[in-house]
Design an enzyme around this catalytic site. Sequence first.
Site, PDB file in Angstrom:
ATOM      1  N   GLY A 192       0.370   0.582   9.937  1.00 16.31           N
ATOM      2  CA  GLY A 192       0.613   0.323   8.524  1.00 16.31           C
ATOM      3  C   GLY A 192      -0.352   1.087   7.630  1.00 16.31           C
ATOM      4  N   GLY A 223     -14.877  -6.995   9.945  1.00 15.96           N
ATOM      5  CA  GLY A 223     -14.269  -6.399   8.760  1.00 15.96           C
ATOM      6  C   GLY A 223     -15.098  -6.486   7.495  1.00 15.96           C
ATOM      7  N   GLY A 245      -1.815  -0.682  15.447  1.00 16.18           N
ATOM      8  CA  GLY A 245      -1.211  -0.758  14.129  1.00 16.18           C
ATOM      9  C   GLY A 245      -0.836   0.599  13.582  1.00 16.18           C
ATOM     10  CB  ALA A 277      -5.239  -1.014   7.101  1.00 16.98           C
ATOM     11  CG  ASN A 307      -7.487   0.675  -0.719  1.00 15.57           C
ATOM     12  OD1 ASN A 307      -7.714   1.784  -1.211  1.00 15.57           O
ATOM     13  ND2 ASN A 307      -8.444  -0.090  -0.222  1.00 15.57           N
ATOM     14  CG  ASP A 347      -7.735   0.041   3.129  1.00 21.80           C
ATOM     15  OD1 ASP A 347      -8.502  -0.883   2.826  1.00 21.80           O
ATOM     16  OD2 ASP A 347      -6.499  -0.039   3.030  1.00 21.80           O
ATOM     17  CE  LYS A 387      -3.959  -2.175   2.228  1.00 24.02           C
ATOM     18  NZ  LYS A 387      -4.922  -2.131   3.336  1.00 24.02           N
TER      19      LYS A 387
END
Length: 283
Positions: free
Chosen positions: A133, A248, A131, A135, A93, A108, A72
């Site tokens: 990253g 999700g 997180g 996303a 993405n 996303d 990404k």
Amino acid sequence: MASRDFRSELVGSFSEGSNGNPTVAMIEAAFRHHGLNWRYVNCEVPPERLADAVKGARAMGWRGFNLSIPHKVAVIPLLDGLGESAAIMGAVNCAVNRDGKFIGENTDGKGFLKSLLEVVDPRGRSVVMFGAGGAARAIGVELALAGARSITVVNRSAARGQPLVKLLNEKTHAPATLALWDKTYAIPKATDIVVNATSIGLGNGNAPLDIDVSSLTPAMVVADVIVDPPDTRFLRDAKAQGCITIDGLGMLINQGVIGVKYWTGLDADPAAMRRKLEEIFAK
């Protein structure tokens, strides 16, 4: 005699661990539902082959493609430009072929936000997000732009977590802080929304987040970005604590709807996508 069309328009996905990504089934279900002669090709692409994959998509006239783990951020220099939100996030993405140029977008965060809004408005809410990253960047920016009161980024690496915190503080109005995830993390009591934006649980729904489960309270909305399986250990633990949970699937479906709109101009029926995903995960 009616003309025959034997050439499909092509889109797809570049990722590592592609066999676990159900996006292909969801998008092709939408194409079939709307009678489009389009195909979505799910491609296994290691990092060292990403540039070749993008060149191949150009050569074959692809109309666009999705990027998943771990591409990404790495894809950005391979594209011809970025949409506004992707530029802020520094993560892509979804690439869209616009007049022969691949422009990077990000669905996303938008998909996640739409899913979250069905349960709670993040405006004025305190967020803890695991997180840092691609996303997490997308979700953090969208939550900030939607008016979140504060965002705590919980990440094992300060080197990766700090740039996201800096991005949120410089480009949005939501104050962001970094919590180093070097031990079991306890969710602060004042937290309203908790998000797992890591890959923990992907392919293994029993993999636990290293958190103090007892720190989750019924006042918290808990969301996970994992879709395979959607019923993760994290969400099961949160339900057991009385939390409202969001899996999700809604995020994936909503970003699929946005992606199809980017590529085809069509407003796809999300129900057709959800039916296919529910069929897959019921097996």
